[in-house]
Motif scaffolding. Structure first.
Motif, PDB file in Angstrom:
ATOM      1  N   GLN A 137      37.427  36.166   7.721  1.00  0.00           N
ATOM      2  CA  GLN A 137      37.373  37.435   7.005  1.00  0.00           C
ATOM      3  C   GLN A 137      38.397  38.423   7.571  1.00  0.00           C
ATOM      4  OE1 GLN A 137      33.558  39.347   7.177  1.00  0.00           O
ATOM      5  NE2 GLN A 137      33.716  40.042   5.073  1.00  0.00           N
ATOM      6  N   ALA A 138      38.544  38.451   8.872  1.00  0.00           N
ATOM      7  CA  ALA A 138      39.522  39.336   9.505  1.00  0.00           C
ATOM      8  C   ALA A 138      40.939  38.945   9.102  1.00  0.00           C
ATOM      9  CB  ALA A 138      39.373  39.292  11.019  1.00  0.00           C
ATOM     10  N   GLN A 139      41.207  37.664   9.019  1.00  0.00           N
ATOM     11  CA  GLN A 139      42.526  37.203   8.603  1.00  0.00           C
ATOM     12  C   GLN A 139      42.809  37.591   7.156  1.00  0.00           C
ATOM     13  OE1 GLN A 139      42.243  33.030   9.430  1.00  0.00           O
ATOM     14  NE2 GLN A 139      42.918  33.260  11.554  1.00  0.00           N
ATOM     15  N   GLN A 140      41.798  37.511   6.301  1.00  0.00           N
ATOM     16  CA  GLN A 140      41.962  37.907   4.905  1.00  0.00           C
ATOM     17  C   GLN A 140      42.243  39.403   4.791  1.00  0.00           C
ATOM     18  OE1 GLN A 140      38.273  36.549   3.272  1.00  0.00           O
ATOM     19  NE2 GLN A 140      39.046  34.509   2.816  1.00  0.00           N
ATOM     20  N   ARG A 141      41.514  40.202   5.563  1.00  0.00           N
ATOM     21  CA  ARG A 141      41.760  41.646   5.546  1.00  0.00           C
ATOM     22  C   ARG A 141      43.171  41.962   6.017  1.00  0.00           C
ATOM     23  NH1 ARG A 141      36.476  42.161   7.804  1.00  0.00           N
ATOM     24  NH2 ARG A 141      37.441  42.412   9.834  1.00  0.00           N
ATOM     25  N   ARG A 142      43.583  41.296   7.079  1.00  0.00           N
ATOM     26  CA  ARG A 142      44.925  41.509   7.629  1.00  0.00           C
ATOM     27  C   ARG A 142      45.993  41.133   6.602  1.00  0.00           C
ATOM     28  NH1 ARG A 142      44.503  38.393  12.082  1.00  0.00           N
ATOM     29  NH2 ARG A 142      43.057  39.895  12.943  1.00  0.00           N
ATOM     30  N   ALA A 143      45.808  40.010   5.934  1.00  0.00           N
ATOM     31  CA  ALA A 143      46.769  39.571   4.918  1.00  0.00           C
ATOM     32  C   ALA A 143      46.809  40.563   3.757  1.00  0.00           C
ATOM     33  CB  ALA A 143      46.401  38.176   4.415  1.00  0.00           C
ATOM     34  N   GLY A 144      45.646  41.075   3.364  1.00  0.00           N
ATOM     35  CA  GLY A 144      45.595  42.077   2.305  1.00  0.00           C
ATOM     36  C   GLY A 144      46.324  43.347   2.686  1.00  0.00           C
ATOM     37  N   ARG A 145      46.140  43.792   3.928  1.00  0.00           N
ATOM     38  CA  ARG A 145      46.853  44.988   4.407  1.00  0.00           C
ATOM     39  C   ARG A 145      48.351  44.768   4.406  1.00  0.00           C
ATOM     40  NH1 ARG A 145      42.690  45.534   8.383  1.00  0.00           N
ATOM     41  NH2 ARG A 145      44.005  44.394   9.832  1.00  0.00           N
ATOM     42  N   ASP A 146      48.769  43.590   4.826  1.00  0.00           N
ATOM     43  CA  ASP A 146      50.201  43.281   4.862  1.00  0.00           C
ATOM     44  C   ASP A 146      50.803  43.324   3.458  1.00  0.00           C
ATOM     45  OD1 ASP A 146      50.022  42.978   7.595  1.00  0.00           O
ATOM     46  OD2 ASP A 146      49.997  40.775   7.537  1.00  0.00           O
ATOM     47  N   VAL A 147      50.088  42.761   2.493  1.00  0.00           N
ATOM     48  CA  VAL A 147      50.579  42.758   1.112  1.00  0.00           C
ATOM     49  C   VAL A 147      50.688  44.189   0.598  1.00  0.00           C
ATOM     50  CG1 VAL A 147      49.938  42.191  -1.262  1.00  0.00           C
ATOM     51  CG2 VAL A 147      49.783  40.464   0.519  1.00  0.00           C
ATOM     52  N   ARG A 148      49.674  44.999   0.859  1.00  0.00           N
ATOM     53  CA  ARG A 148      49.723  46.384   0.382  1.00  0.00           C
ATOM     54  C   ARG A 148      50.864  47.155   1.022  1.00  0.00           C
ATOM     55  NH1 ARG A 148      44.201  45.743   0.784  1.00  0.00           N
ATOM     56  NH2 ARG A 148      44.109  46.903   2.729  1.00  0.00           N
ATOM     57  N   GLN A 149      51.078  46.943   2.318  1.00  0.00           N
ATOM     58  CA  GLN A 149      52.171  47.635   3.009  1.00  0.00           C
ATOM     59  C   GLN A 149      53.525  47.220   2.443  1.00  0.00           C
ATOM     60  OE1 GLN A 149      51.864  50.103   5.093  1.00  0.00           O
ATOM     61  NE2 GLN A 149      54.054  50.315   5.330  1.00  0.00           N
ATOM     62  N   GLU A 150      53.711  45.925   2.212  1.00  0.00           N
ATOM     63  CA  GLU A 150      54.970  45.447   1.633  1.00  0.00           C
ATOM     64  C   GLU A 150      55.172  46.019   0.233  1.00  0.00           C
ATOM     65  OE1 GLU A 150      54.593  41.231   1.780  1.00  0.00           O
ATOM     66  OE2 GLU A 150      54.701  41.164   3.964  1.00  0.00           O
ATOM     67  N   THR A 151      54.084  46.131  -0.520  1.00  0.00           N
ATOM     68  CA  THR A 151      54.162  46.690  -1.860  1.00  0.00           C
ATOM     69  C   THR A 151      54.586  48.152  -1.807  1.00  0.00           C
ATOM     70  OG1 THR A 151      52.474  45.178  -2.666  1.00  0.00           O
ATOM     71  CG2 THR A 151      52.861  47.144  -3.969  1.00  0.00           C
ATOM     72  N   ARG A 152      54.006  48.911  -0.887  1.00  0.00           N
ATOM     73  CA  ARG A 152      54.383  50.319  -0.751  1.00  0.00           C
ATOM     74  C   ARG A 152      55.861  50.462  -0.450  1.00  0.00           C
ATOM     75  NH1 ARG A 152      49.776  50.685   2.982  1.00  0.00           N
ATOM     76  NH2 ARG A 152      47.988  51.116   1.691  1.00  0.00           N
ATOM     77  N   GLN A 153      56.337  49.681   0.509  1.00  0.00           N
ATOM     78  CA  GLN A 153      57.750  49.763   0.884  1.00  0.00           C
ATOM     79  C   GLN A 153      58.650  49.357  -0.278  1.00  0.00           C
ATOM     80  OE1 GLN A 153      57.916  47.349   4.389  1.00  0.00           O
ATOM     81  NE2 GLN A 153      57.118  48.954   5.718  1.00  0.00           N
ATOM     82  N   GLY A 154      58.245  48.320  -0.983  1.00  0.00           N
ATOM     83  CA  GLY A 154      59.030  47.874  -2.135  1.00  0.00           C
ATOM     84  C   GLY A 154      59.075  48.900  -3.242  1.00  0.00           C
ATOM     85  N   SER A 155      57.947  49.542  -3.510  1.00  0.00           N
ATOM     86  CA  SER A 155      57.933  50.541  -4.580  1.00  0.00           C
ATOM     87  C   SER A 155      58.738  51.773  -4.185  1.00  0.00           C
ATOM     88  CB  SER A 155      56.505  50.921  -4.959  1.00  0.00           C
ATOM     89  OG  SER A 155      55.844  51.553  -3.887  1.00  0.00           O
ATOM     90  N   ARG A 156      58.714  52.153  -2.911  1.00  0.00           N
ATOM     91  CA  ARG A 156      59.551  53.269  -2.452  1.00  0.00           C
ATOM     92  C   ARG A 156      61.031  52.951  -2.631  1.00  0.00           C
ATOM     93  NH1 ARG A 156      56.228  53.303   2.694  1.00  0.00           N
ATOM     94  NH2 ARG A 156      54.471  54.625   2.156  1.00  0.00           N
ATOM     95  N   HIS A 157      61.388  51.726  -2.240  1.00  0.00           N
ATOM     96  CA  HIS A 157      62.780  51.308  -2.338  1.00  0.00           C
ATOM     97  C   HIS A 157      63.235  51.300  -3.801  1.00  0.00           C
ATOM     98  CE1 HIS A 157      66.466  49.334  -1.179  1.00  0.00           C
ATOM     99  NE2 HIS A 157      66.231  48.371  -2.047  1.00  0.00           N
ATOM    100  N   THR A 158      62.404  50.772  -4.682  1.00  0.00           N
ATOM    101  CA  THR A 158      62.722  50.726  -6.106  1.00  0.00           C
ATOM    102  C   THR A 158      62.904  52.127  -6.667  1.00  0.00           C
ATOM    103  OG1 THR A 158      61.467  48.680  -6.356  1.00  0.00           O
ATOM    104  CG2 THR A 158      61.916  49.925  -8.354  1.00  0.00           C
ATOM    105  N   LYS A 159      62.021  53.029  -6.282  1.00  0.00           N
ATOM    106  CA  LYS A 159      62.116  54.402  -6.781  1.00  0.00           C
ATOM    107  C   LYS A 159      63.386  55.078  -6.281  1.00  0.00           C
ATOM    108  CE  LYS A 159      59.618  58.738  -7.130  1.00  0.00           C
ATOM    109  NZ  LYS A 159      58.416  59.480  -6.770  1.00  0.00           N
ATOM    110  N   GLN A 160      63.726  54.858  -5.014  1.00  0.00           N
ATOM    111  CA  GLN A 160      64.941  55.462  -4.467  1.00  0.00           C
ATOM    112  C   GLN A 160      66.186  54.922  -5.161  1.00  0.00           C
ATOM    113  OE1 GLN A 160      64.522  54.572  -0.330  1.00  0.00           O
ATOM    114  NE2 GLN A 160      63.192  56.336   0.074  1.00  0.00           N
TER     115      GLN A 160
END
Length: 71
Positions: A15-38
């Motif tokens: 369960q901890a690994q799943q949470r960690r993987a989910g956080r990583d995906v969300r963080q990558e998504t945030r960075q990607g969306s910022r980059h796209t917007k810029q």
């Protein structure tokens, strides 16, 4: 008794690994969306409202991906 404790520990670890993987995906998504917007802002391709919609949609897709990992 020992077997139950071991299975609970392995479940918690999984369960901890799943949470960690989910956080990583969300963080990558945030960075990607910022980059796209810029990039979009720099090239002036779309209106501000369209950029907001694109960023919102990108982040929503990232959230859904994270949910799919966790559940």
């Amino acid at each position: 008794m020992l077997l139950a404790t071991l299975s609970e520990a392995s479940w918690a670890t999984e369960q901890a690994q799943q949470r960690r993987a989910g956080r990583d995906v969300r963080q990558e998504t945030r960075q990607g969306s910022r980059h796209t917007k810029q990039e979009c802002r720099a090239t002036n391709q779309q209106s501000n409202s369209q950029r907001r919609q694109d960023k919102r949609q990108t982040r929503q897709q990232g959230r859904q991906t994270a949910r799919d990992i966790k559940y």
